[in-house]
Design a protein around this motif. Structure first.
Motif, PDB file in Angstrom:
ATOM      1  N   ASN A 253       7.647   2.612  -0.747  1.00  0.00           N
ATOM      2  CA  ASN A 253       6.372   1.817  -0.230  1.00  0.00           C
ATOM      3  C   ASN A 253       5.820   1.085  -1.408  1.00  0.00           C
ATOM      4  N   GLU A 254       5.686   1.570  -2.461  1.00  0.00           N
ATOM      5  CA  GLU A 254       4.761   0.922  -3.541  1.00  0.00           C
ATOM      6  C   GLU A 254       5.444  -0.375  -4.116  1.00  0.00           C
ATOM      7  N   ALA A 255       6.889  -0.335  -4.166  1.00  0.00           N
ATOM      8  CA  ALA A 255       7.514  -1.326  -4.729  1.00  0.00           C
ATOM      9  C   ALA A 255       7.620  -2.380  -3.667  1.00  0.00           C
ATOM     10  N   MET A 256       7.719  -2.165  -2.363  1.00  0.00           N
ATOM     11  CA  MET A 256       7.658  -3.060  -1.452  1.00  0.00           C
ATOM     12  C   MET A 256       6.312  -3.818  -1.327  1.00  0.00           C
ATOM     13  N   LYS A 257       5.420  -3.029  -1.375  1.00  0.00           N
ATOM     14  CA  LYS A 257       3.888  -3.714  -1.272  1.00  0.00           C
ATOM     15  C   LYS A 257       3.684  -4.518  -2.699  1.00  0.00           C
ATOM     16  N   SER A 258       4.219  -4.176  -3.662  1.00  0.00           N
ATOM     17  CA  SER A 258       4.106  -4.718  -4.833  1.00  0.00           C
ATOM     18  C   SER A 258       4.807  -6.221  -4.769  1.00  0.00           C
ATOM     19  N   ARG A 259       5.800  -6.433  -4.058  1.00  0.00           N
ATOM     20  CA  ARG A 259       6.678  -7.532  -3.922  1.00  0.00           C
ATOM     21  C   ARG A 259       6.011  -8.316  -2.553  1.00  0.00           C
ATOM     22  N   TRP A 260       5.571  -7.756  -1.819  1.00  0.00           N
ATOM     23  CA  TRP A 260       5.048  -8.246  -0.441  1.00  0.00           C
ATOM     24  C   TRP A 260       3.595  -7.714  -0.096  1.00  0.00           C
ATOM     25  N   PRO A 261       2.775  -8.031  -1.042  1.00  0.00           N
ATOM     26  CA  PRO A 261       1.435  -7.483  -0.826  1.00  0.00           C
ATOM     27  C   PRO A 261       0.892  -7.628   0.487  1.00  0.00           C
ATOM     28  N   ASP A 262       1.049  -8.681   1.295  1.00  0.00           N
ATOM     29  CA  ASP A 262       0.429  -9.096   2.312  1.00  0.00           C
ATOM     30  C   ASP A 262       1.390  -8.198   3.749  1.00  0.00           C
ATOM     31  N   CYS A 263       2.330  -7.636   3.329  1.00  0.00           N
ATOM     32  CA  CYS A 263       3.113  -6.954   4.326  1.00  0.00           C
ATOM     33  C   CYS A 263       2.425  -5.487   4.783  1.00  0.00           C
ATOM     34  N   PRO A 264       2.006  -5.405   6.032  1.00  0.00           N
ATOM     35  CA  PRO A 264       1.327  -4.393   6.419  1.00  0.00           C
ATOM     36  C   PRO A 264       2.295  -3.030   6.281  1.00  0.00           C
ATOM     37  N   LEU A 265       1.863  -1.987   5.678  1.00  0.00           N
ATOM     38  CA  LEU A 265       2.192  -0.451   5.678  1.00  0.00           C
ATOM     39  C   LEU A 265       1.568   0.177   6.924  1.00  0.00           C
ATOM     40  N   VAL A 266       2.425   0.790   7.741  1.00  0.00           N
ATOM     41  CA  VAL A 266       2.239   1.213   9.069  1.00  0.00           C
ATOM     42  C   VAL A 266       2.792   2.725   9.192  1.00  0.00           C
ATOM     43  N   ILE A 267       1.822   3.720   9.256  1.00  0.00           N
ATOM     44  CA  ILE A 267       2.315   5.162   9.620  1.00  0.00           C
ATOM     45  C   ILE A 267       1.651   5.571  10.749  1.00  0.00           C
ATOM     46  N   GLY A 268       1.882   6.841  11.355  1.00  0.00           N
ATOM     47  CA  GLY A 268       1.421   7.824  12.244  1.00  0.00           C
ATOM     48  C   GLY A 268      -0.137   8.164  11.801  1.00  0.00           C
ATOM     49  N   HIS A 269      -0.985   8.140  12.493  1.00  0.00           N
ATOM     50  CA  HIS A 269      -2.210   8.638  11.929  1.00  0.00           C
ATOM     51  C   HIS A 269      -2.310  10.099  11.553  1.00  0.00           C
ATOM     52  N   GLY A 270      -1.605  10.859  12.145  1.00  0.00           N
ATOM     53  CA  GLY A 270      -1.443  12.255  11.542  1.00  0.00           C
ATOM     54  C   GLY A 270      -0.923  12.457  10.241  1.00  0.00           C
TER      55      GLY A 270
ATOM     56  N   ALA B 116       6.769  -6.034   8.356  1.00  0.00           N
ATOM     57  CA  ALA B 116       5.950  -4.677   8.429  1.00  0.00           C
ATOM     58  C   ALA B 116       6.830  -3.766   7.529  1.00  0.00           C
ATOM     59  N   ILE B 117       6.196  -2.808   7.175  1.00  0.00           N
ATOM     60  CA  ILE B 117       6.794  -1.464   6.537  1.00  0.00           C
ATOM     61  C   ILE B 117       6.480  -0.374   7.538  1.00  0.00           C
ATOM     62  N   LEU B 118       7.497   0.188   8.271  1.00  0.00           N
ATOM     63  CA  LEU B 118       7.081   1.245   8.907  1.00  0.00           C
ATOM     64  C   LEU B 118       7.313   2.534   8.379  1.00  0.00           C
ATOM     65  N   ASN B 119       6.489   3.753   8.319  1.00  0.00           N
ATOM     66  CA  ASN B 119       7.016   5.105   8.000  1.00  0.00           C
ATOM     67  C   ASN B 119       6.893   6.036   9.325  1.00  0.00           C
ATOM     68  N   THR B 120       8.013   6.809   9.365  1.00  0.00           N
ATOM     69  CA  THR B 120       8.071   7.671  10.425  1.00  0.00           C
ATOM     70  C   THR B 120       7.211   8.871  10.242  1.00  0.00           C
ATOM     71  N   HIS B 121       7.384   9.227   8.938  1.00  0.00           N
ATOM     72  CA  HIS B 121       6.306  10.412   8.602  1.00  0.00           C
ATOM     73  C   HIS B 121       6.168  10.122   6.900  1.00  0.00           C
ATOM     74  N   GLY B 122       5.361  11.096   6.326  1.00  0.00           N
ATOM     75  CA  GLY B 122       4.911  11.086   5.051  1.00  0.00           C
ATOM     76  C   GLY B 122       5.499  11.782   3.887  1.00  0.00           C
ATOM     77  N   HIS B 123       6.843  12.373   4.046  1.00  0.00           N
ATOM     78  CA  HIS B 123       7.435  12.867   3.258  1.00  0.00           C
ATOM     79  C   HIS B 123       7.898  11.978   2.367  1.00  0.00           C
ATOM     80  N   SER B 124       7.940  12.506   0.775  1.00  0.00           N
ATOM     81  CA  SER B 124       8.246  11.574  -0.428  1.00  0.00           C
ATOM     82  C   SER B 124       9.579  10.716   0.007  1.00  0.00           C
ATOM     83  N   ASP B 125      10.451  11.330   0.455  1.00  0.00           N
ATOM     84  CA  ASP B 125      11.960  10.569   0.388  1.00  0.00           C
ATOM     85  C   ASP B 125      11.850   9.432   1.536  1.00  0.00           C
ATOM     86  N   HIS B 126      10.821   9.411   2.336  1.00  0.00           N
ATOM     87  CA  HIS B 126      10.782   8.408   3.353  1.00  0.00           C
ATOM     88  C   HIS B 126       9.620   7.427   2.974  1.00  0.00           C
TER      89      HIS B 126
END
Length: 219
Positions: free
Chosen positions: A71-88, A57-67
């Motif tokens: 994501n894109e590079a991670m998903k490119s290498r592991w496309p099936d790995c879920p990207l997860v963030i708070g709904h807000g 899993a790739i977890l994001n605490t929030h959506g600011h650019s440095d965090h």
């Protein structure tokens, strides 16, 4: 199935903002969780490869650019790995104004979230259970992750509580009053021994910050 075995936690420092990416994995397992991949994903890849780990899993605490920059590079290498963030903060992933990259002359767009989380959710990955707390203040949709099934507890805290500091609240959806409330009502109610792994700077503990944090002293 969760484990009472504390995870191994590796910090990968990403420039130019000195952002901490965390890799959490339990000994003897080949899967792991990556939290807040920053602007230097090659460093994360090198660490994962050297430990022979694959992200579950790739977890994001929030959506600011440095965090979210990695994501894109991670998903490119592991496309099936879920990207997860708070709904807000999920909308910030694809909004350069919201994720603040436009402020620095960039147009950073992350892949969209595969799952979003809310207060009280428990996200399970790589043999770990992450309890979710919604902690607005630094950003309106900021969340933190608490690992409670070992002693001491572990808090993956994003840009909320730093060692003798707190995250900025001067961004468009920052709110100092909300920040203080989140820290006092959500973070300072965790056990004093809880180890805090922040988005920037060295780790600390809840007990230390309640006594020594000049911005939000414990009451």
């Amino acid at each position: 199935m969760s484990s009472s075995q504390p995870p191994n936690i590796t910090t990968v420092l990403s420039l130019p903002f000195g952002e901490n990416t965390y890799i959490l994995g339990i000994s003897g397992r080949s899967d792991c969780v990556v939290v807040d991949p920053g602007f230097e994903p090659d460093k994360i890849f090198s660490e994962l490869d050297s430990q022979q780990l694959t992200p579950a899993a790739i977890l994001n605490t929030h959506g600011h650019s440095d965090h979210i920059a990695g994501n894109e590079a991670m998903k490119s290498r592991w496309p099936d790995c879920p990207l997860v963030i708070g709904h807000g903060d999920a909308g910030k992933l694809t909004d350069p104004m919201g994720n603040l990259s436009a402020m620095f002359g960039q147009q950073l767009i992350s892949p969209t979230a595969d799952a979003t989380l809310a207060e009280g959710d428990v996200y399970e990955a790589a043999g770990m259970q992450f309890r979710v707390l919604e902690t607005p203040g630094h950003s309106s949709g900021h969340i933190v992750f608490v690992l409670e099934d070992q002693e001491p507890n572990i808090l993956i805290g994003g840009d909320m509580l730093f060692r003798q500091g707190i995250g900025r609240t001067d961004f468009p959806d920052g709110d100092m009053n909300a920040m203080v409330r989140s820290i006092r009502e959500k973070l300072y109610t965790l056990p004093d021994s809880t180890v805090v792994y922040p988005g920037h700077g060295p780790e600390t503990t809840i007990g230390f910050e309640k006594k020594n944090n000049p911005f939000v002293p414990g009451e």
